[in-house]
Design a protein around this motif. Structure first.
Motif, PDB file in Angstrom:
ATOM      1  N   LEU A 103      -9.632 -36.714   9.176  1.00  0.00           N
ATOM      2  CA  LEU A 103      -8.761 -36.034  10.457  1.00  0.00           C
ATOM      3  C   LEU A 103      -9.664 -35.123  11.040  1.00  0.00           C
ATOM      4  O   LEU A 103      -9.486 -34.842  12.108  1.00  0.00           O
ATOM      5  CB  LEU A 103      -7.566 -35.338   9.626  1.00  0.00           C
ATOM      6  CG  LEU A 103      -6.588 -36.166   8.984  1.00  0.00           C
ATOM      7  CD1 LEU A 103      -5.528 -35.583   8.326  1.00  0.00           C
ATOM      8  CD2 LEU A 103      -5.831 -36.979  10.118  1.00  0.00           C
ATOM      9  N   SER A 143      -8.784 -35.638   4.557  1.00  0.00           N
ATOM     10  CA  SER A 143      -9.083 -34.396   5.401  1.00  0.00           C
ATOM     11  C   SER A 143     -10.449 -34.788   6.353  1.00  0.00           C
ATOM     12  O   SER A 143     -10.536 -34.162   7.412  1.00  0.00           O
ATOM     13  CB  SER A 143      -9.186 -33.244   4.571  1.00  0.00           C
ATOM     14  OG  SER A 143      -7.883 -33.178   3.932  1.00  0.00           O
ATOM     15  N   ALA A 182      -3.354 -26.442   8.843  1.00  0.00           N
ATOM     16  CA  ALA A 182      -2.560 -27.051   7.698  1.00  0.00           C
ATOM     17  C   ALA A 182      -3.754 -27.711   6.860  1.00  0.00           C
ATOM     18  O   ALA A 182      -3.289 -27.650   5.522  1.00  0.00           O
ATOM     19  CB  ALA A 182      -1.694 -28.199   8.075  1.00  0.00           C
ATOM     20  N   ILE A 183      -4.414 -28.526   7.065  1.00  0.00           N
ATOM     21  CA  ILE A 183      -5.774 -28.934   6.381  1.00  0.00           C
ATOM     22  C   ILE A 183      -6.193 -27.820   5.413  1.00  0.00           C
ATOM     23  O   ILE A 183      -6.236 -27.885   4.153  1.00  0.00           O
ATOM     24  CB  ILE A 183      -6.810 -29.457   7.048  1.00  0.00           C
ATOM     25  CG1 ILE A 183      -6.232 -30.948   7.761  1.00  0.00           C
ATOM     26  CG2 ILE A 183      -7.870 -30.015   6.119  1.00  0.00           C
ATOM     27  CD1 ILE A 183      -7.016 -31.571   8.629  1.00  0.00           C
ATOM     28  N   PRO A 187      -0.587 -39.398  12.196  1.00  0.00           N
ATOM     29  CA  PRO A 187      -0.253 -38.496  12.728  1.00  0.00           C
ATOM     30  C   PRO A 187      -1.264 -37.261  13.209  1.00  0.00           C
ATOM     31  O   PRO A 187      -1.947 -36.950  12.276  1.00  0.00           O
ATOM     32  CB  PRO A 187       1.056 -37.875  12.190  1.00  0.00           C
ATOM     33  CG  PRO A 187       0.813 -38.382  10.765  1.00  0.00           C
ATOM     34  CD  PRO A 187      -0.005 -39.553  10.837  1.00  0.00           C
ATOM     35  N   VAL A 207      -2.589 -33.869  12.855  1.00  0.00           N
ATOM     36  CA  VAL A 207      -2.493 -32.805  11.860  1.00  0.00           C
ATOM     37  C   VAL A 207      -3.268 -31.571  12.207  1.00  0.00           C
ATOM     38  O   VAL A 207      -4.589 -31.641  12.583  1.00  0.00           O
ATOM     39  CB  VAL A 207      -2.916 -33.339  10.340  1.00  0.00           C
ATOM     40  CG1 VAL A 207      -2.914 -32.113   9.290  1.00  0.00           C
ATOM     41  CG2 VAL A 207      -2.080 -34.423  10.081  1.00  0.00           C
ATOM     42  N   SER A 208      -2.752 -30.417  11.879  1.00  0.00           N
ATOM     43  CA  SER A 208      -3.324 -29.111  12.460  1.00  0.00           C
ATOM     44  C   SER A 208      -4.450 -28.794  11.372  1.00  0.00           C
ATOM     45  O   SER A 208      -4.240 -29.188  10.318  1.00  0.00           O
ATOM     46  CB  SER A 208      -2.230 -28.167  12.429  1.00  0.00           C
ATOM     47  OG  SER A 208      -2.945 -26.856  12.657  1.00  0.00           O
TER      48      SER A 208
END
Length: 159
Positions: free
Chosen positions: A108, A105, A10-11, A4, A6-7
């Motif tokens: 992403l 991370s 948020a990370i 999904p 992910v902002s």
């Protein structure tokens, strides 16, 4: 399997919290905190400048480097069982969890790098000396006549 979206916020928030908890007991050296928090500051730069490839590239590079430095810090400064209290165990656990979460991370952030227009190849800024003029057309200058006559035309006979 598609992960999904992910902002980046948020990370950074998750890694900030895990780094704070990892630094809670002064078991890891100050260089652990400086390294991780400075990379998170570059991540904030990547949030502020959404179109910047440099910001997201530096954040991705910093995350990859902190994977290596975190392994070194945790392996060197891990206490023996005699000196391992519950608070130190929690602090080390959060540092290890942050380390285990960093490859996810990095993936992403790499996807965000691609969304911002990054290439698959790593561009380190080295350009070639020659210029490829086949794809370049100057539109502000008229085309200059050739210095030499074209070889495709037949030579005119002298009179």
């Amino acid at each position: 399997m598609e992960l999904p979206a992910v902002s980046l916020k948020a990370i950074i928030l998750v890694h900030w919290l895990l780094t704070v908890w990892g630094c809670m007991n002064y078991m890891l050296p100050v260089s652990y905190a400086w390294g991780n928090f400075s990379v998170l500051a570059v991540g904030i730069w990547a949030i502020v400048q959404r179109d910047s490839l440099d910001a997201i590239t530096m954040f991705l590079t910093g995350l990859l480097l902190t994977v290596l430095t975190d392994i070194i810090h945790i392996s060197i400064f891990y206490p023996s069982n005699d000196y391992l209290s519950d608070a130190k165990r929690f602090s080390v656990g959060m540092a290890i969890f942050s380390l285990l979460l960093k490859p996810v991370s990095c993936y992403l952030v790499y996807r965000m790098y691609r969304e911002r227009g990054g290439e698959y190849t790593l561009n380190i800024g080295v350009t070639s000396a020659g210029r490829d003029s086949s794809s370049y057309e100057p539109i502000d200058q008229p085309e200059a006549p050739p210095q030499w006559p074209s070889s495709s035309k037949a030579a005119q006979p002298p009179y």
